[in-house]
Design a protein around this motif. Structure first.
Motif, PDB file in Angstrom:
ATOM      1  N   ALA A 170       4.176  10.012  -6.764  1.00  0.00           N
ATOM      2  CA  ALA A 170       5.225  10.340  -7.740  1.00  0.00           C
ATOM      3  C   ALA A 170       4.627  10.678  -9.093  1.00  0.00           C
ATOM      4  N   ILE A 171       3.632   9.899  -9.515  1.00  0.00           N
ATOM      5  CA  ILE A 171       2.966  10.168 -10.798  1.00  0.00           C
ATOM      6  C   ILE A 171       2.287  11.537 -10.750  1.00  0.00           C
ATOM      7  N   ARG A 172       1.606  11.810  -9.626  1.00  0.00           N
ATOM      8  CA  ARG A 172       0.924  13.099  -9.476  1.00  0.00           C
ATOM      9  C   ARG A 172       1.940  14.247  -9.480  1.00  0.00           C
ATOM     10  N   ASP A 173       3.071  14.038  -8.759  1.00  0.00           N
ATOM     11  CA  ASP A 173       4.106  15.075  -8.731  1.00  0.00           C
ATOM     12  C   ASP A 173       4.692  15.299 -10.132  1.00  0.00           C
ATOM     13  N   ASN A 226       3.165  22.237 -14.864  1.00  0.00           N
ATOM     14  CA  ASN A 226       3.830  23.521 -14.583  1.00  0.00           C
ATOM     15  C   ASN A 226       4.821  23.867 -15.706  1.00  0.00           C
ATOM     16  N   VAL A 227       5.586  22.863 -16.153  1.00  0.00           N
ATOM     17  CA  VAL A 227       6.544  23.092 -17.240  1.00  0.00           C
ATOM     18  C   VAL A 227       5.797  23.461 -18.515  1.00  0.00           C
ATOM     19  N   ALA A 228       4.687  22.758 -18.808  1.00  0.00           N
ATOM     20  CA  ALA A 228       3.909  23.027 -20.016  1.00  0.00           C
ATOM     21  C   ALA A 228       3.294  24.425 -19.955  1.00  0.00           C
ATOM     22  N   ASP A 273       0.840  -1.212   0.000  1.00  0.00           N
ATOM     23  CA  ASP A 273       0.000   0.000   0.000  1.00  0.00           C
ATOM     24  C   ASP A 273       0.862   1.245   0.000  1.00  0.00           C
ATOM     25  N   GLN A 274       1.947   1.231   0.770  1.00  0.00           N
ATOM     26  CA  GLN A 274       2.847   2.385   0.796  1.00  0.00           C
ATOM     27  C   GLN A 274       3.515   2.577  -0.562  1.00  0.00           C
ATOM     28  N   ILE A 275       3.899   1.451  -1.184  1.00  0.00           N
ATOM     29  CA  ILE A 275       4.518   1.542  -2.515  1.00  0.00           C
ATOM     30  C   ILE A 275       3.529   2.119  -3.515  1.00  0.00           C
ATOM     31  N   LYS A 276       2.280   1.657  -3.502  1.00  0.00           N
ATOM     32  CA  LYS A 276       1.255   2.171  -4.421  1.00  0.00           C
ATOM     33  C   LYS A 276       1.003   3.648  -4.160  1.00  0.00           C
ATOM     34  N   SER A 277       0.943   3.994  -2.870  1.00  0.00           N
ATOM     35  CA  SER A 277       0.716   5.399  -2.520  1.00  0.00           C
ATOM     36  C   SER A 277       1.878   6.270  -2.990  1.00  0.00           C
ATOM     37  N   ALA A 278       3.122   5.795  -2.768  1.00  0.00           N
ATOM     38  CA  ALA A 278       4.286   6.555  -3.212  1.00  0.00           C
ATOM     39  C   ALA A 278       4.316   6.660  -4.732  1.00  0.00           C
ATOM     40  N   GLU A 279       3.923   5.581  -5.412  1.00  0.00           N
ATOM     41  CA  GLU A 279       3.884   5.583  -6.879  1.00  0.00           C
ATOM     42  C   GLU A 279       2.858   6.588  -7.388  1.00  0.00           C
TER      43      GLU A 279
END
Length: 186
Positions: free
Chosen positions: A141-144, A151-153, A132-138
């Protein structure tokens, strides 16, 4: 050897029977006097019933010994009974101890099995929490990455639009955006 022969000969010559002189039934004969004293002593002991007393004392002693033997037999039988009782109790206690040990082993095996199951469940929970922590971190990360890409676009689009757009076109776009927001809000 010669000394031994002389010693035996001297003792034979010095015997009490040869020491007395004269007739045997005379008071001057020491053997006769000793015999008379002995017979008087035995007669006195018989008169005082000493043999009967001695027999009575021996009988009493025999009865005492017999009663002590009977008491010893009774004590021995009692001791054997007591020993058998203690041996029986010892066997019962040993059987009980064996049962307690067997029960303790069974409980220990059962506790070990329960602990093993608890460990497996704990490992499964920890694995699930880690996943669950890995999925949450993933997802974070995808959201970030997506936010950073946006922001770049946006920055890139701003730079491109700012280079290509004039001030009059920018004012027109601002006015159109304000009108669109007012229309959607009302």
């Amino acid at each position: 050897m010669r000394k031994l022969t002389l010693t035996v000969a001297a003792s034979g010559i010095a015997s009490p029977a040869l020491a007395a002189s004269g007739p045997f039934f005379s008071l001057s004969n020491t053997d006769f006097v000793v015999l008379l004293a002995f017979l008087l002593f035995v007669g006195f002991l018989t008169y005082m019933k000493v043999p009967g007393l001695i027999g009575k004392k021996l009988d009493e002693r025999a009865e005492g010994i017999k009663s002590e033997l009977d008491e010893a037999r009774a004590l021995r039988e009692e001791a054997q009974t007591l020993l058998a009782s203690y041996e029986r109790k010892q066997k019962e206690v040993q059987d009980q101890a064996d049962r307690i040990i067997a029960q303790a082993k069974e409980e220990a095996n059962q506790a070990a099995a329960e602990a093993k199951d608890d460990i497996k469940a704990s490992i499964a929970r920890r694995l699930q929490a880690a996943e669950d922590q890995i999925k949450s971190a993933e997802a974070r990360a995808i959201r970030d990455v997506r936010d950073q890409a946006v922001n770049v676009a946006v920055a890139a689009a701003r730079d491109v639009i700012a280079k290509q757009m004039t001030a009059a076109e920018g004012n027109t776009l601002i006015d159109n955006g304000i009108a669109e927001v007012e229309a959607k809000l009302h």
